[in-house]
Design a protein around this motif. Structure first.
Motif, PDB file in Angstrom:
ATOM      1  N   GLY C 150      -5.296   1.716 -22.426  1.00 36.65           N
ATOM      2  CA  GLY C 150      -4.610   1.014 -21.347  1.00 36.65           C
ATOM      3  C   GLY C 150      -5.063   1.478 -19.979  1.00 36.65           C
ATOM      4  O   GLY C 150      -4.897   0.769 -18.985  1.00 36.65           O
ATOM      5  N   SER C 151      -5.657   2.675 -19.914  1.00 36.85           N
ATOM      6  CA  SER C 151      -6.043   3.192 -18.602  1.00 36.85           C
ATOM      7  C   SER C 151      -7.504   2.881 -18.253  1.00 36.85           C
ATOM      8  O   SER C 151      -7.999   3.346 -17.243  1.00 36.85           O
ATOM      9  N   LEU C 152      -8.184   2.122 -19.103  1.00 35.84           N
ATOM     10  CA  LEU C 152      -9.589   1.826 -18.839  1.00 35.84           C
ATOM     11  C   LEU C 152      -9.747   0.712 -17.803  1.00 35.84           C
ATOM     12  O   LEU C 152      -8.875  -0.135 -17.645  1.00 35.84           O
ATOM     13  N   SER C 153     -10.921   0.697 -17.140  1.00 40.02           N
ATOM     14  CA  SER C 153     -11.219  -0.388 -16.210  1.00 40.02           C
ATOM     15  C   SER C 153     -11.694  -1.606 -17.003  1.00 40.02           C
ATOM     16  O   SER C 153     -11.998  -1.506 -18.191  1.00 40.02           O
ATOM     17  N   GLY C 154     -11.777  -2.734 -16.323  1.00 33.53           N
ATOM     18  CA  GLY C 154     -12.162  -3.969 -16.994  1.00 33.53           C
ATOM     19  C   GLY C 154     -13.501  -3.853 -17.717  1.00 33.53           C
ATOM     20  O   GLY C 154     -13.627  -4.266 -18.879  1.00 33.53           O
ATOM     21  N   GLY C 155     -14.488  -3.279 -17.069  1.00 33.36           N
ATOM     22  CA  GLY C 155     -15.801  -3.153 -17.682  1.00 33.36           C
ATOM     23  C   GLY C 155     -15.770  -2.235 -18.887  1.00 33.36           C
ATOM     24  O   GLY C 155     -16.359  -2.536 -19.940  1.00 33.36           O
ATOM     25  N   GLN C 156     -15.028  -1.132 -18.722  1.00 34.16           N
ATOM     26  CA  GLN C 156     -14.935  -0.187 -19.843  1.00 34.16           C
ATOM     27  C   GLN C 156     -14.268  -0.853 -21.045  1.00 34.16           C
ATOM     28  O   GLN C 156     -14.616  -0.578 -22.198  1.00 34.16           O
ATOM     29  N   ARG C 157     -13.358  -1.737 -20.753  1.00 34.67           N
ATOM     30  CA  ARG C 157     -12.688  -2.433 -21.849  1.00 34.67           C
ATOM     31  C   ARG C 157     -13.656  -3.311 -22.626  1.00 34.67           C
ATOM     32  O   ARG C 157     -13.613  -3.389 -23.848  1.00 34.67           O
ATOM     33  N   LYS C 158     -14.545  -3.968 -21.861  1.00 36.65           N
ATOM     34  CA  LYS C 158     -15.549  -4.808 -22.528  1.00 36.65           C
ATOM     35  C   LYS C 158     -16.419  -3.958 -23.454  1.00 36.65           C
ATOM     36  O   LYS C 158     -16.732  -4.348 -24.575  1.00 36.65           O
ATOM     37  N   LEU C 159     -16.779  -2.781 -22.947  1.00 32.69           N
ATOM     38  CA  LEU C 159     -17.613  -1.888 -23.754  1.00 32.69           C
ATOM     39  C   LEU C 159     -16.857  -1.421 -24.991  1.00 32.69           C
ATOM     40  O   LEU C 159     -17.402  -1.396 -26.100  1.00 32.69           O
ATOM     41  N   LEU C 160     -15.603  -1.053 -24.758  1.00 27.24           N
ATOM     42  CA  LEU C 160     -14.802  -0.575 -25.889  1.00 27.24           C
ATOM     43  C   LEU C 160     -14.660  -1.661 -26.946  1.00 27.24           C
ATOM     44  O   LEU C 160     -14.780  -1.406 -28.151  1.00 27.24           O
ATOM     45  N   GLU C 161     -14.471  -2.878 -26.493  1.00 28.73           N
ATOM     46  CA  GLU C 161     -14.302  -3.969 -27.449  1.00 28.73           C
ATOM     47  C   GLU C 161     -15.583  -4.145 -28.271  1.00 28.73           C
ATOM     48  O   GLU C 161     -15.529  -4.367 -29.484  1.00 28.73           O
ATOM     49  N   LEU C 162     -16.699  -4.020 -27.612  1.00 26.49           N
ATOM     50  CA  LEU C 162     -17.976  -4.107 -28.329  1.00 26.49           C
ATOM     51  C   LEU C 162     -18.102  -2.974 -29.346  1.00 26.49           C
ATOM     52  O   LEU C 162     -18.484  -3.202 -30.495  1.00 26.49           O
ATOM     53  N   ALA C 163     -17.791  -1.765 -28.879  1.00 24.92           N
ATOM     54  CA  ALA C 163     -17.882  -0.618 -29.790  1.00 24.92           C
ATOM     55  C   ALA C 163     -16.992  -0.847 -31.001  1.00 24.92           C
ATOM     56  O   ALA C 163     -17.364  -0.550 -32.144  1.00 24.92           O
ATOM     57  N   ARG C 164     -15.823  -1.390 -30.739  1.00 23.12           N
ATOM     58  CA  ARG C 164     -14.870  -1.573 -31.826  1.00 23.12           C
ATOM     59  C   ARG C 164     -15.387  -2.571 -32.865  1.00 23.12           C
ATOM     60  O   ARG C 164     -15.316  -2.329 -34.060  1.00 23.12           O
ATOM     61  N   VAL C 165     -15.920  -3.687 -32.391  1.00 27.48           N
ATOM     62  CA  VAL C 165     -16.388  -4.665 -33.380  1.00 27.48           C
ATOM     63  C   VAL C 165     -17.625  -4.174 -34.114  1.00 27.48           C
ATOM     64  O   VAL C 165     -17.842  -4.505 -35.274  1.00 27.48           O
ATOM     65  N   LEU C 166     -18.409  -3.341 -33.441  1.00 26.67           N
ATOM     66  CA  LEU C 166     -19.623  -2.858 -34.109  1.00 26.67           C
ATOM     67  C   LEU C 166     -19.279  -1.908 -35.247  1.00 26.67           C
ATOM     68  O   LEU C 166     -20.065  -1.721 -36.170  1.00 26.67           O
ATOM     69  N   MET C 167     -18.127  -1.310 -35.148  1.00 23.24           N
ATOM     70  CA  MET C 167     -17.659  -0.437 -36.226  1.00 23.24           C
ATOM     71  C   MET C 167     -17.657  -1.199 -37.555  1.00 23.24           C
ATOM     72  O   MET C 167     -17.816  -0.613 -38.610  1.00 23.24           O
ATOM     73  N   LEU C 168     -17.495  -2.496 -37.482  1.00 22.08           N
ATOM     74  CA  LEU C 168     -17.422  -3.313 -38.687  1.00 22.08           C
ATOM     75  C   LEU C 168     -18.796  -3.691 -39.211  1.00 22.08           C
ATOM     76  O   LEU C 168     -18.922  -4.291 -40.272  1.00 22.08           O
ATOM     77  N   ASP C 169     -19.814  -3.402 -38.404  1.00 21.52           N
ATOM     78  CA  ASP C 169     -21.165  -3.735 -38.816  1.00 21.52           C
ATOM     79  C   ASP C 169     -21.284  -5.199 -39.239  1.00 21.52           C
ATOM     80  O   ASP C 169     -21.698  -5.505 -40.357  1.00 21.52           O
ATOM     81  N   PRO C 170     -20.921  -6.116 -38.352  1.00 23.94           N
ATOM     82  CA  PRO C 170     -20.836  -7.519 -38.770  1.00 23.94           C
ATOM     83  C   PRO C 170     -22.206  -8.183 -38.960  1.00 23.94           C
ATOM     84  O   PRO C 170     -23.196  -7.744 -38.378  1.00 23.94           O
ATOM     85  N   ASP C 171     -22.223  -9.228 -39.781  1.00 24.25           N
ATOM     86  CA  ASP C 171     -23.410 -10.065 -39.886  1.00 24.25           C
ATOM     87  C   ASP C 171     -23.468 -11.020 -38.706  1.00 24.25           C
ATOM     88  O   ASP C 171     -24.517 -11.346 -38.199  1.00 24.25           O
ATOM     89  N   LEU C 172     -22.262 -11.485 -38.346  1.00 25.24           N
ATOM     90  CA  LEU C 172     -22.181 -12.484 -37.294  1.00 25.24           C
ATOM     91  C   LEU C 172     -21.181 -12.012 -36.256  1.00 25.24           C
ATOM     92  O   LEU C 172     -20.031 -11.708 -36.575  1.00 25.24           O
ATOM     93  N   LEU C 173     -21.636 -11.959 -35.012  1.00 27.95           N
ATOM     94  CA  LEU C 173     -20.785 -11.466 -33.943  1.00 27.95           C
ATOM     95  C   LEU C 173     -20.505 -12.603 -32.973  1.00 27.95           C
ATOM     96  O   LEU C 173     -21.429 -13.243 -32.473  1.00 27.95           O
ATOM     97  N   LEU C 174     -19.226 -12.875 -32.745  1.00 23.09           N
ATOM     98  CA  LEU C 174     -18.851 -13.920 -31.795  1.00 23.09           C
ATOM     99  C   LEU C 174     -18.291 -13.242 -30.551  1.00 23.09           C
ATOM    100  O   LEU C 174     -17.284 -12.549 -30.623  1.00 23.09           O
ATOM    101  N   LEU C 175     -18.960 -13.428 -29.425  1.00 22.60           N
ATOM    102  CA  LEU C 175     -18.525 -12.764 -28.197  1.00 22.60           C
ATOM    103  C   LEU C 175     -17.972 -13.808 -27.231  1.00 22.60           C
ATOM    104  O   LEU C 175     -18.702 -14.717 -26.816  1.00 22.60           O
ATOM    105  N   ASP C 176     -16.711 -13.630 -26.854  1.00 25.24           N
ATOM    106  CA  ASP C 176     -16.080 -14.603 -25.974  1.00 25.24           C
ATOM    107  C   ASP C 176     -16.114 -14.067 -24.541  1.00 25.24           C
ATOM    108  O   ASP C 176     -15.357 -13.155 -24.197  1.00 25.24           O
ATOM    109  N   GLU C 177     -16.990 -14.617 -23.735  1.00 26.60           N
ATOM    110  CA  GLU C 177     -17.178 -14.219 -22.333  1.00 26.60           C
ATOM    111  C   GLU C 177     -17.278 -12.710 -22.154  1.00 26.60           C
ATOM    112  O   GLU C 177     -16.437 -12.087 -21.506  1.00 26.60           O
TER     113      GLU C 177
END
Lengths: 304, 451, 251, 349
Positions: C150-177
């Protein structure tokens, strides 16, 4: 057993639930909280009415008006003290606060007013219609002789008056239109220059006024004691949710459905099940929440 | 009596063979080991006592505990009982108190909740040092039955009509022997009995078919069951019975259902407020029929609120026909402005029998009170109506027989009382006594030993 | 062959047609951009594909299997993971826990292994932690690892979200803006990471309102308008298409 | 509680509680099963009574905390599961109750039955209600509790009406023999059960399992989008909480030897909720401490009767006013409770 007679009883019961449920649901729609202390607002109104009628030489209708004003003032003061400061915290803290406030208020009233039930002195006239043909279906009569009392007429009359006034308020006045806008989308309303805090205050006052009226109506029919409002809160809540929380018109419909179900289940459920009639309002509530949580008014209650 | 002069433990130590000492546990637990094995049944043992009372001479203080409904479902009835209790307390202390000691009354709120009641009784007995308990409702006594037995402190209560107590409680006719005692006494006539008086009246008036409307709590149901047993046994029949919740805003549908059946009289067993709502609805609806009211409904408030439609309705009350009702009423009126209710006279009686039991015992222990409740209330002794009279008679070496305000207060072996039943009929804005059905007539409906 | 195929998708909200007979397909290994003016149905398209919303009509095929109406969790387990336009951090959890949460196949997420603290749970958790720490480090969030997100900046949040989805090692990644509300430096960095992921073989679909970054990044562009496919093709062709210019200018 | 690492991989979380719980149960067994007797000062009985009740409510609050503190499920009908567990155990094990059904089965069977019945009710309510928005879930569960309560009152033939079910076996009392020893053994045994419960919920929530629960509380959609079956977890959490409430109810019935509707009013729900919020949701030891504070205050207020310049009647009302205001004040001024983590709960302080 006459269906018609029981329908009349149901409509009367539905009427005072409706008066209260409108106030309850407006608060839900605008302030976004389930106000569990709302029953106590009825009690406050009833006591104000009783005190006025008991100490001042004024006719009952004046006492009712005083009760409505008293309810409105109490509602605004309580909102300012307890709810407005935590408006931003979300529905659950608000609900819990109202539960705590309800316990405190109820016992405060008991402390101040004592425990005995008090009564309004009223005269009731009964109007009887005989010679109505029974239209029998099995053991039930669809029509049959029936009666209404002056109390019935006053309660239903008050309710209809409230509906008309409410409709006028919501469609014809700036405050009412702003209320509706805010109920639909608070952010949008703010952007359009609606003073949201003022509207919230107006809703609190309106809810208190309606609670005061409903409190006096219940008190005339039964009595006034510290538990008067609390014993009705779940019915009010059930009616409001059945109607689609936040929708005043839905609440009216919900109230009459609850009133009719209470009346008809008491009258017609088979012997062993009749005991369930008091739980019926909650049963309806649970079923509605399961089947169609958005209620009759079909507002979108989506998560996410 | 002399056998019980020592300190007694309140809880029976039934077991204690070969126990090792667990010394020094947290300092607050006294651990007893061995020594008094196998005293099964006697219920006696030496040990600590929790109360502040002691045997012999004048105790420092005598404390009565009153679990009360200061909040909760029946809180509106408490003022009438509190005032009767306080009036009795005043009366007793004015006469010098039992054993020349002033009685102190500690009243604590249970909210008519068994959980709270349990805590309150424990606190009254163990912390306040109460040697007798003067309260508790059926809805508290029934679930706490075993617990109350363990307390080994007499509970003399003005409230419960419950048929549960018909065959429970009292000293079983053996005052000296505590082993068979069940420690609960009531100074109010049980529902089984006084309802029989009402049933008799209903039959005598020629109503052989009735409708019944009652609340869904223990008191209301138990009243109806008490009424119906003799009523049906004597040939009456029930055309329709409707059970309703309490405190509803309208009972019209329930009435519509009730009066769908064919009968001449209908029995109402509801607490006052709900009954007023229901009877107002009944009057408005013009249903007619002879109303037969339960004991609690013979009040001015009912008539005032329901009005003339109630003319001719009767209520049968067991609570005000004791031989010394007038003595009570006088004391009650001067003690405050609460309204007398059906449980006020029994509350007065309860205080008196306990105080007299102490005076007769010569000590204020719970056991001593339990042993003497029977002897001071029934039997051959000098009839007394107040504590002062009783104290004097006992001082003269006489036995006493307390004649109460609600009933003559002659405890049966199950700790119950019989009384005559007063029928009051509503007429011109008030209830007037129309008939008294003597206790003996009522007694005929109840089997010996079953009450 | 296509990894994701969307056939004749339709969705209506209260009389408003958000998607209208939309068919799009994405091949394995592709990096596709989805664009369109506000209200063109981009997010609804993602929501329908990722199972957040069930389409009224049409089918969604993932790896030739019909997954229409499957729940988001089932789709995530099947290898398709998405992010959200407005970053949705689990704000009441730490950055580390945000990333660790996404780990698949943790037996400790079942009651009994959790209660019994089985060896398999601990072993898996050890792996999860290592992997999560790698990702946190890779996205330069390690100095914030124990902060509540909750204390992260907007950009850091985008990075965190990416890191989080990569944890799943997806075949297909859908990135919304993924670039919305992010400063230009970080935008470039995120774009590079997306590029790198794609180079490693991950199929990526990016929704973006901003044209510039998107056109540089993707292999192929899909343009939506009023819930339908307007144009698709390589970025240059699409951007020079009259209808696209009109759609954007007309906005 | 360390926020950095919920899962200490080396030393198992909750082991302290587990160990302490085992010690308590062993001690309870020593008192109950051997001829050892203790005698307690009478003035402490009331504290023991309340402590035993605290242990029972402790199991309730831990279950509730699993539902609300961790998963975010606003269950405002917790007493229903407590009551159902208690009634099931009572009806299965009672012998010749004055009213209602009594089947006379051995108490261990009954206790298991009670937990199962409460869990089943939890599953039924959960299956239909956990999808609802927070405040609607609160209302649905509250209404469920009202329905359950009115069923118990209404169906006298089955549930004994207001009298309830009596003659329920009291195994600890029977084994221990005298009342003081039984009281101590009961407290130790129930305390042990509460500690076991604490150990179990701690293990659950500090494992990856708990991470998923907290994620659901934070944002369901995100949790789903990373592949977690939110509904399954919500159901499990709800059912576990209900089963724990059933266990608490069963213990309660076997302790008091009777159940009646009066034991299971909305007051129970309010008490455990206040305890949880006061202590700080999501902190297991915190919620127990919060419960201890509120129950302790209520107990101590009983002793305040003598020193307060109020009549007993007024005092009874004032006590409840204070209880209500405590709830209001906690939410307003300590929304994370005394020992809760404001950031973790996502509340402003």
């Amino acid at each position: 057993m006459g269906l018609l007679q029981n329908v009349i009883f149901g409509l009367v019961t539905g009427s005072y639930i409706a008066v209260a449920a409108i106030g309850f649901t407006l608060v839900y729609g605008i302030v976004n909280m389930i106000n569990f202390a709302y029953g106590e607002y009825l009690t406050v109104g009833a006591f104000v009415g009783l005190l006025t009628a008991g100490t001042l030489p004024v006719p009952l209708p004046v006492a009712v008006l005083v009760a409505m004003v008293g309810g409105g003032v109490a509602s605004l003061v309580l909102a300012r003290l307890f709810f407005t400061p935590i408006n931003h915290t979300g529905p659950v803290p608000m609900l819990l606060t109202s539960i705590g406030l309800g316990i405190a208020l109820r016992n405060l009233i008991r402390l101040v007013a004592g425990r005995n039930a008090r009564y309004f002195d009223t005269e009731t006239a009964t109007f009887r219609l005989t010679g109505v043909p029974d239209v029998s279906v099995g053991p039930f009569d669809l029509l049959g002789d029936f009666f209404v009392t002056s109390e019935h007429l006053v309660v239903v009359g008050c309710a209809v008056g409230v509906f008309l006034a409410l409709h006028g308020l919501l469609t014809r006045t700036d405050v009412g239109i702003a209320m509706r806008a805010m109920g639909d989308d608070e952010d949008l309303a703010r952007v359009r220059g609606v003073d949201t805090q003022r509207i919230r205050d107006s809703v609190w006052v309106l809810a208190g006024v309606l609670a005061g009226l409903a409190g006096v109506l219940v008190a005339i029919q039964t009595n006034v004691s510290a538990g008067t409002g609390y014993s009705h809160i779940l019915q009010i809540l059930a009616a409001a949710i059945l109607g689609g929380a936040g929708s005043p018109y839905g609440a009216i419909a919900g109230s009459y459905i609850i009133g009719l179900v209470l009346s008809l289940s008491t009258a017609f459920l088979p012997g062993g099940m009749a005991e369930l009639s008091s739980a019926m309002a909650f049963l309806i509530l649970v079923v509605v929440l399961l089947v169609k949580p958005s209620g009759l008014a079909a507002r979108e209650v989506r998560e996410a | 009596m002399a056998s019980d002069n020592g300190k007694t433990t309140r809880r029976a130590v039934l077991k204690g063979v070969g126990a090792g000492g667990l010394v020094g546990m947290a300092g607050c637990l006294g651990v007893e080991g061995g020594g008094e094995g196998g005293t099964e049944g006697s219920g006696e043992g030496t040990g600590t006592t929790g109360g502040s009372t002691s045997g012999g001479g004048s105790p420092d203080s005598i404390v009565f505990g009153q679990p009360a409904a200061q909040t909760g479902q029946w809180d509106f009835l408490q003022p009438g009982v509190s005032q009767a209790t306080d009036a009795a307390l005043q009366n007793i202390n004015d006469a010098g108190g039992p054993l020349d000691t002033e009685v102190e009354l500690v009243r604590r709120d249970t909210g008519v909740n068994p959980q709270e009641a349990r805590t309150v009784v424990t606190q009254l007995v163990e912390n306040d040092g109460a040697s007798a308990i003067l309260g508790l409702f059926s809805s508290e006594i029934n679930p706490l039955w075993d617990f109350l037995q363990e307390q080994r402190t007499p509970v003399v209560t003005p409230w419960p009509g419950s048929t549960f107590l018909d065959t429970r409680g009292g000293d079983k006719g053996t005052p000296e022997n505590l082993d068979d005692d069940e420690w609960v006494w009531r100074t109010v006539v049980g529902d089984t009995v006084h309802t029989a008086g009402n049933a008799k009246r209903t039959l005598d008036e020629g109503y052989e078919t009735i409708g019944v409307i009652n609340g869904n709590t223990e008191g209301e149901r138990s009243y109806v069951e008490g009424f119906l047993a003799p009523y049906e046994a004597e040939g009456g029949s029930v055309a329709q019975r409707v059970e309703v919740g309490l405190g509803e805003s309208s009972y019209q549908s329930a009435l519509e259902r009730l009066f769908g059946a064919d009968f001449d009289a209908f029995l109402v067993s509801l607490p006052q407020e709900s009954a007023i709502t229901m009877l107002s609805d009944w009057a408005d609806g013009g249903y007619g029929g002879q109303p037969v009211l339960s004991d609690t409904l013979g009040t001015q408030a009912v008539i005032d609120q329901v009005g003339d439609a109630l003319n001719g309705a009767w209520a049968a009350s067991p609570g005000q026909s004791g031989p010394n009702y007038d003595t009570f009423e006088q004391a009650f009126q001067s003690a405050g402005d609460a309204e007398v209710n059906a449980w006020s006279p029994p509350a007065w009686d309860a205080m008196h029998v306990v105080a007299l039991a102490i005076e007769r015992a010569g000590e204020a222990t719970p056991e001593a009170i339990e042993r003497n409740l029977g002897p001071v209330s029934g039997g051959e002794g000098t009839a007394v109506s107040t504590f002062a009279e009783g104290k004097e008679a006992l001082a003269n070496g006489e036995e006493v027989n307390f004649e109460g305000a609600a009933t003559p207060t002659n405890f049966t072996r199950h700790g119950n009382v019989f009384g005559s039943v007063t029928i009051s009929v509503a007429k011109n804005g008030e209830f007037t006594e129309a008939e008294v059905i003597p206790a003996e007539d009522v007694r005929g409906f109840v089997e010996e030993g079953e009450y | 062959m296509s990894l994701l195929a969307v056939e004749n998708l339709g969705k209506e909200f209260g009389g408003l047609r958000a998607l209208d007979d939309l068919s799009v397909s994405v091949d394995r290994g592709e990096l596709v951009g989805v664009m369109g003016p506000n209200g063109a149905g981009k997010s609804t398209f993602f929501n329908c594909v990722s199972g957040v919303v069930t389409p009224d009509e049409g089918r969604v095929l993932l790896d030739d299997a019909d997954v229409t109406g499957d729940s988001p969790e089932a789709l995530a387990r099947a290898g398709m993971v998405r992010t959200f336009q407005h970053t949705r951090e689990l704000e009441t959890m730490t950055v580390r826990d945000n990333v660790r949460l996404a780990a698949p196949g943790q037996p400790g997420e079942r009651t009994l292994p959790a209660l019994l603290r089985t060896g398999s749970m601990r072993d898996r958790e050890r792996e999860v932690r290592e992997r999560a720490d790698e990702l946190v480090e890779a996205f330069e969030l390690d100095h914030l690892a124990d902060e509540y997100s909750g204390s992260l900046s907007g950009g850091q949040r985008k990075l965190l979200e990416l890191a989080r989805v990569l944890m799943l090692d997806p075949d297909l990644l859908l990135l919304d803006e993924p670039f919305a509300g992010v400063n230009p430096t970080l935008t470039r960095e995120i774009a590079e990471r997306i590029r790198a992921l794609n180079d490693d073989g991950m199929t990526v679909v990016v929704i973006e309102h901003e044209l510039e970054t998107l056109t540089e990044l993707v292999d192929r562009l899909v343009v939506l308008q009023q819930g339908s496919l307007l144009v698709e093709g390589d970025p240059e062709t699409v951007l020079s298409d009259e209808r696209v210019i009109e759609a954007y200018l007309g906005e | 509680m360390s926020v950095a690492d919920r899962l200490p991989l080396g030393d198992a979380a909750g082991n302290g509680a587990l160990l302490l719980g085992a010690v308590c149960v062993l001690l309870a067994a020593v008192f109950a099963l051997t001829p050892l007797v203790v005698s307690l000062p009478g003035s402490l009985y009331v504290f023991f009574e309340v402590a035993i009740l605290f242990a029972v409510y402790g199991v309730l609050v831990l279950g509730l905390d699993l539902q609300y503190g961790h998963t975010g499920l606003v269950n405002f009908g917790h007493v229903a599961f407590f009551a159902v567990g208690a009634y099931a155990v009572a009806m299965l094990s009672a012998r010749d109750s004055f009213a209602g059904v009594s089947l006379g089965l051995p108490w261990p069977v009954a206790l298991a039955g009670g937990v199962v019945v409460a869990a089943l009710l939890g599953a039924a309510v959960g299956a239909t209600s956990v999808r609802l928005r927070d405040d609607f879930l609160a209302v649905a569960t509250l209404a469920t509790a009202e329905i359950v309560h009115s069923l118990f009152v209404s169906f006298e033939g089955v549930f004994g009406g207001n009298v309830g079910i009596g003659s329920v076996p009291q195994p600890v009392s029977d084994l221990a023999g005298d009342a003081d020893t039984a009281m101590l053994a009961t407290l130790l045994l129930f305390g042990g059960v509460t500690l076991f419960t604490l150990a179990a919920v701690t293990r659950l929530t500090e494992a990856p399992y708990g991470r998923v629960l907290r994620a659901i509380r934070a944002d369901e959609l995100v949790t789903r989008s990373v592949g977690k079956s939110v509904l399954t977890y919500k159901m499990q959490s709800f059912v576990y909480g209900a089963a724990l409430a059933g266990l608490a109810g069963g213990l309660f019935a076997l302790y008091t030897g009777a159940v009646a509707p009066g034991y299971f009013t909305i007051q129970v729900t309010v008490t455990v909720w206040i305890g949880m919020l006061l202590g700080g949701a999501a902190n297991h030891r915190g919620v127990l401490a919060g419960l201890a504070v509120i129950m302790g205050l209520r107990l101590l207020s009983r002793f305040a009767l003598g020193v307060m310049p109020l009549s007993a009647d007024a005092f009874a009302s004032v006590r409840l006013v204070v209880v209500g205001l405590i709830l209001v004040a906690v939410i307003r001024y300590r929304p994370a409770g005394l020992w809760g983590d404001a950031e973790e709960l996502g509340v402003d302080t």
